[in-house]
Design a protein around this motif. Structure first.
Motif, PDB file in Angstrom:
ATOM      1  N   LEU A 248       1.043  -1.227   0.066  1.00 39.61           N
ATOM      2  CA  LEU A 248       0.102  -0.045  -0.148  1.00 39.61           C
ATOM      3  C   LEU A 248       1.020   1.332   0.012  1.00 39.61           C
ATOM      4  CD1 LEU A 248      -2.671  -1.201   2.650  1.00 39.61           C
ATOM      5  CD2 LEU A 248      -3.114  -0.687   0.032  1.00 39.61           C
ATOM      6  N   ALA A 249       2.165   1.297   0.666  1.00 40.37           N
ATOM      7  CA  ALA A 249       2.878   2.117   0.617  1.00 40.37           C
ATOM      8  C   ALA A 249       3.336   2.636  -0.760  1.00 40.37           C
ATOM      9  CB  ALA A 249       4.188   2.220   1.345  1.00 40.37           C
ATOM     10  N   ARG A 250       3.363   1.694  -1.858  1.00 40.78           N
ATOM     11  CA  ARG A 250       4.055   1.679  -3.007  1.00 40.78           C
ATOM     12  C   ARG A 250       2.589   2.322  -3.840  1.00 40.78           C
ATOM     13  NH1 ARG A 250       6.451  -3.126  -2.253  1.00 40.78           N
ATOM     14  NH2 ARG A 250       5.136  -4.214  -3.489  1.00 40.78           N
ATOM     15  N   THR A 251       1.756   1.637  -3.653  1.00 45.36           N
ATOM     16  CA  THR A 251       0.497   1.794  -4.614  1.00 45.36           C
ATOM     17  C   THR A 251      -0.564   2.713  -4.169  1.00 45.36           C
ATOM     18  OG1 THR A 251      -0.530  -0.222  -3.887  1.00 45.36           O
ATOM     19  CG2 THR A 251       1.044  -0.694  -5.508  1.00 45.36           C
ATOM     20  N   GLY A 252      -0.454   2.877  -3.016  1.00 48.46           N
ATOM     21  CA  GLY A 252      -1.918   3.583  -2.261  1.00 48.46           C
ATOM     22  C   GLY A 252      -2.035   4.961  -2.528  1.00 48.46           C
ATOM     23  N   PHE A 253      -1.140   5.694  -3.058  1.00 51.76           N
ATOM     24  CA  PHE A 253      -1.337   7.128  -3.077  1.00 51.76           C
ATOM     25  C   PHE A 253      -1.898   7.264  -4.855  1.00 51.76           C
ATOM     26  CE2 PHE A 253       1.176   7.528   0.413  1.00 51.76           C
ATOM     27  CZ  PHE A 253       1.313   9.241   0.996  1.00 51.76           C
ATOM     28  N   ASP A 254      -1.076   6.817  -5.847  1.00 47.86           N
ATOM     29  CA  ASP A 254      -1.702   6.470  -7.016  1.00 47.86           C
ATOM     30  C   ASP A 254      -2.989   6.052  -7.331  1.00 47.86           C
ATOM     31  OD1 ASP A 254       0.570   8.145  -7.696  1.00 47.86           O
ATOM     32  OD2 ASP A 254       1.839   6.351  -8.417  1.00 47.86           O
ATOM     33  N   ALA A 255      -3.015   4.937  -6.639  1.00 47.14           N
ATOM     34  CA  ALA A 255      -4.263   4.143  -6.874  1.00 47.14           C
ATOM     35  C   ALA A 255      -5.863   4.976  -6.406  1.00 47.14           C
ATOM     36  CB  ALA A 255      -4.286   2.859  -6.169  1.00 47.14           C
ATOM     37  N   GLN A 256      -5.294   5.999  -5.421  1.00 46.17           N
ATOM     38  CA  GLN A 256      -6.521   6.700  -5.082  1.00 46.17           C
ATOM     39  C   GLN A 256      -6.830   7.936  -5.253  1.00 46.17           C
ATOM     40  OE1 GLN A 256      -7.434   5.775  -0.461  1.00 46.17           O
ATOM     41  NE2 GLN A 256      -5.296   5.653  -0.579  1.00 46.17           N
ATOM     42  N   GLN A 257      -6.045   8.313  -6.758  1.00 46.65           N
ATOM     43  CA  GLN A 257      -6.189   9.564  -7.202  1.00 46.65           C
ATOM     44  C   GLN A 257      -6.342   9.287  -8.638  1.00 46.65           C
ATOM     45  OE1 GLN A 257      -3.353  12.847  -5.664  1.00 46.65           O
ATOM     46  NE2 GLN A 257      -2.528  11.131  -4.886  1.00 46.65           N
ATOM     47  N   ASP A 258      -7.326  10.246  -9.318  1.00 45.35           N
ATOM     48  CA  ASP A 258      -7.439  10.230 -10.635  1.00 45.35           C
ATOM     49  C   ASP A 258      -6.945  11.691 -11.097  1.00 45.35           C
ATOM     50  OD1 ASP A 258      -8.795   8.087 -11.154  1.00 45.35           O
ATOM     51  OD2 ASP A 258     -10.605   8.848 -11.025  1.00 45.35           O
ATOM     52  N   PRO A 259      -6.349  11.686 -12.434  1.00 50.22           N
ATOM     53  CA  PRO A 259      -5.938  13.198 -12.940  1.00 50.22           C
ATOM     54  C   PRO A 259      -6.995  14.114 -13.060  1.00 50.22           C
ATOM     55  CG  PRO A 259      -5.357  11.108 -14.274  1.00 50.22           C
ATOM     56  CD  PRO A 259      -6.415  10.717 -13.592  1.00 50.22           C
ATOM     57  N   GLY A 260      -6.621  15.314 -12.748  1.00 48.21           N
ATOM     58  CA  GLY A 260      -7.408  16.294 -13.156  1.00 48.21           C
ATOM     59  C   GLY A 260      -7.468  17.149 -11.934  1.00 48.21           C
ATOM     60  N   GLU A 261      -8.081  18.292 -12.109  1.00 51.59           N
ATOM     61  CA  GLU A 261      -8.507  18.993 -10.741  1.00 51.59           C
ATOM     62  C   GLU A 261      -9.582  18.583 -10.049  1.00 51.59           C
ATOM     63  OE1 GLU A 261      -9.095  23.154 -11.778  1.00 51.59           O
ATOM     64  OE2 GLU A 261      -7.325  23.264 -12.831  1.00 51.59           O
ATOM     65  N   HIS A 262      -9.500  18.547  -8.617  1.00 54.14           N
ATOM     66  CA  HIS A 262     -10.566  17.767  -7.898  1.00 54.14           C
ATOM     67  C   HIS A 262     -11.715  18.572  -7.587  1.00 54.14           C
ATOM     68  CE1 HIS A 262      -8.791  19.679  -4.350  1.00 54.14           C
ATOM     69  NE2 HIS A 262      -7.764  19.152  -4.813  1.00 54.14           N
ATOM     70  N   GLY A 263     -11.583  19.732  -7.337  1.00 49.91           N
ATOM     71  CA  GLY A 263     -12.518  20.891  -7.104  1.00 49.91           C
ATOM     72  C   GLY A 263     -13.580  20.184  -5.861  1.00 49.91           C
ATOM     73  N   GLY A 264     -13.066  19.657  -5.010  1.00 49.51           N
ATOM     74  CA  GLY A 264     -13.845  18.975  -3.905  1.00 49.51           C
ATOM     75  C   GLY A 264     -14.708  19.992  -3.186  1.00 49.51           C
ATOM     76  N   THR A 265     -15.924  19.806  -3.000  1.00 41.78           N
ATOM     77  CA  THR A 265     -16.860  20.542  -2.389  1.00 41.78           C
ATOM     78  C   THR A 265     -16.496  20.768  -0.755  1.00 41.78           C
ATOM     79  OG1 THR A 265     -18.723  19.121  -2.101  1.00 41.78           O
ATOM     80  CG2 THR A 265     -18.683  20.802  -3.900  1.00 41.78           C
ATOM     81  N   GLY A 266     -15.947  19.596  -0.267  1.00 39.69           N
ATOM     82  CA  GLY A 266     -15.823  19.297   1.116  1.00 39.69           C
ATOM     83  C   GLY A 266     -17.154  19.437   1.869  1.00 39.69           C
ATOM     84  N   ASN A 267     -17.414  18.589   2.620  1.00 42.68           N
ATOM     85  CA  ASN A 267     -18.642  18.412   3.507  1.00 42.68           C
ATOM     86  C   ASN A 267     -18.208  18.278   4.974  1.00 42.68           C
ATOM     87  OD1 ASN A 267     -17.882  15.861   3.655  1.00 42.68           O
ATOM     88  ND2 ASN A 267     -20.159  14.903   3.559  1.00 42.68           N
ATOM     89  N   LEU A 268     -16.978  18.695   5.349  1.00 43.69           N
ATOM     90  CA  LEU A 268     -16.662  18.704   6.675  1.00 43.69           C
ATOM     91  C   LEU A 268     -17.385  19.230   7.647  1.00 43.69           C
ATOM     92  CD1 LEU A 268     -14.667  16.843   8.429  1.00 43.69           C
ATOM     93  CD2 LEU A 268     -12.915  18.465   8.035  1.00 43.69           C
ATOM     94  N   TRP A 269     -17.476  20.618   7.257  1.00 43.22           N
ATOM     95  CA  TRP A 269     -18.040  21.481   8.124  1.00 43.22           C
ATOM     96  C   TRP A 269     -19.616  21.995   7.864  1.00 43.22           C
ATOM     97  CZ3 TRP A 269     -15.286  21.728  12.192  1.00 43.22           C
ATOM     98  CH2 TRP A 269     -13.705  21.683  12.041  1.00 43.22           C
ATOM     99  N   SER A 270     -20.114  21.593   6.505  1.00 43.26           N
ATOM    100  CA  SER A 270     -21.274  21.822   6.118  1.00 43.26           C
ATOM    101  C   SER A 270     -21.763  20.897   4.860  1.00 43.26           C
ATOM    102  CB  SER A 270     -21.370  23.480   5.692  1.00 43.26           C
ATOM    103  OG  SER A 270     -20.676  23.543   4.519  1.00 43.26           O
ATOM    104  N   PRO A 271     -23.004  20.803   4.855  1.00 38.45           N
ATOM    105  CA  PRO A 271     -23.278  19.694   3.810  1.00 38.45           C
ATOM    106  C   PRO A 271     -22.999  20.253   2.296  1.00 38.45           C
ATOM    107  CG  PRO A 271     -25.332  20.297   5.239  1.00 38.45           C
ATOM    108  CD  PRO A 271     -24.076  21.262   5.568  1.00 38.45           C
ATOM    109  N   ALA A 272     -22.484  19.091   1.701  1.00 42.55           N
ATOM    110  CA  ALA A 272     -21.836  19.212   0.269  1.00 42.55           C
ATOM    111  C   ALA A 272     -23.065  19.886  -0.447  1.00 42.55           C
ATOM    112  CB  ALA A 272     -21.598  17.823  -0.182  1.00 42.55           C
ATOM    113  N   ASP A 273     -24.472  19.627  -0.290  1.00 39.29           N
ATOM    114  CA  ASP A 273     -25.343  20.074  -1.362  1.00 39.29           C
ATOM    115  C   ASP A 273     -25.641  21.649  -1.003  1.00 39.29           C
ATOM    116  OD1 ASP A 273     -27.025  20.172   1.119  1.00 39.29           O
ATOM    117  OD2 ASP A 273     -28.194  18.625   0.159  1.00 39.29           O
ATOM    118  N   GLY A 274     -25.504  22.008   0.217  1.00 38.32           N
ATOM    119  CA  GLY A 274     -25.386  23.380   0.603  1.00 38.32           C
ATOM    120  C   GLY A 274     -26.065  24.600  -0.125  1.00 38.32           C
TER     121      GLY A 274
END
Length: 330
Positions: A248-274
């Motif tokens: 997992l140390a060798r593969t886990g970083f790349d395997a959990q990412q796709d290319p491109g800008e993520h632009g994540g909304t982030g729902n940690l502090w408020s709902p993502a649908d907001g």
């Protein structure tokens, strides 16, 4: 159903509704909750929308009271709500770590306490803890989430012991899930350069929903493993955890990412649908690669039938061997 506005929670709510159940939908996102209620009603169930932050113990107690007032009792409580941060441990702030823990771990604790308050006097009911293979095997970039899932595992085992000691009719069980095609990877708080994604193989959220509904009706079993990848991961972690960590140390970083800008909304502090008023639904962006079914999941739900078939098959094999032996000796 907590975390009912999207992802696994939405899919499971619809699966319960398909049986004609009355389903209380607990989550923060009002747009997602409204859409989930519509989906439940179209599936044949009755929906009750209860906006709540699972990290607020008092609010969770009040939510349970609303459910009992509306439906008369709580037969099944499913803990599923979570939050996460997709980043290396050193790039997660203490406040963010605390928030993930409060939602993902303490939210389960508060939900379980609220459910037990109504189930124990009736001496019946089932609490389903929605877990993950990550309750046993931590992944890089998800330390806060994995830590919370590990905590849920230990908490649930302790609770099961106490209920067994009391001879209680209330059951609690845990469903360990594989990687799923849910919207969480587009709303998780992401500090990595790529877009967050699940490590393959990926399953559709309906695979998880079927397991959750089954577990709700078979709460005596302590745990369900869903998906061949979950089984493989947990076995490998039990047999050779050090080798798995290096892999997992060798593969886990790349395997959990796709290319491109993520632009994540982030729902940690408020709902993502907001303020956008967006309903994310049950599925994420991985429909093209997600498996709609799991043969292992079916076998797990039908252990008795599988055991019977294996016994019959073994018996037939023994008879055939005897006949071959008799033929050869004659």
């Amino acid at each position: 159903m907590t975390g009912a506005s999207g992802g696994v929670g939405r899919a499971a709510a619809v699966a319960f509704a398909a049986r004609g159940d009355r389903v209380a939908l607990l989550a923060r996102g009002r747009e997602g909750l409204a859409a989930a209620a519509d989906a439940v009603q179209r599936a044949g169930g009755e929906a009750l929308v209860v906006p709540v932050d699972m990290a607020d113990a008092k609010a969770v107690d009040n939510a349970a009271e609303q459910v009992v007032d509306a439906f008369g009792r709580i037969d099944v409580w499913v803990n599923n709500a979570f939050a996460g941060v997709f980043a290396p441990f050193t790039e997660i702030t203490p406040d963010e770590y605390r928030r993930v823990t409060e939602v993902t771990y303490l939210g389960y604790v508060f939900g379980t306490r609220a459910a037990l308050r109504h189930m124990l006097p009736r001496d019946r009911g089932t609490i389903v803890q929605v877990g993950s293979a990550l309750a046993y095997r931590g992944l890089p970039l998800q330390s806060a989430y994995c830590g919370a899932k590990h905590a849920i595992q230990g908490f649930n085992e302790s609770l099961r012991c106490e209920l067994l000691h009391q001879g209680s009719g209330v059951r609690t069980t845990m469903v360990q899930l594989p990687a799923l095609n849910t919207p969480q990877f587009d709303w998780v708080l992401n500090r990595m350069p790529g877009r967050a994604r699940p490590m393959p193989p990926v399953y559709q959220p309906e695979v998880a929903a079927r397991a959750i509904v089954h577990a709700a009706g078979h709460g005596r079993r302590r745990e369900y493993w869903v998906g061949g990848s979950t089984v493989g991961t947990l076995i490998a972690n039990a047999v050779a955890p050090g080798l798995l960590e290096r892999y997992l140390a060798r593969t886990g970083f790349d395997a959990q990412q796709d290319p491109g800008e993520h632009g994540g909304t982030g729902n940690l502090w408020s709902p993502a649908d907001g303020p956008r008023g967006r309903d994310f639904g049950a599925h994420g962006r991985f429909d093209g690669e997600a498996y709609p079914a799991s043969s292992q999941g079916w076998a797990s739900r039908n252990r008795g039938r599988v055991a019977k078939a294996l016994t019959v098959g073994a018996g037939v094999g023994v008879l055939a061997a005897r006949r071959l032996t008799r033929t050869s000796t004659s």
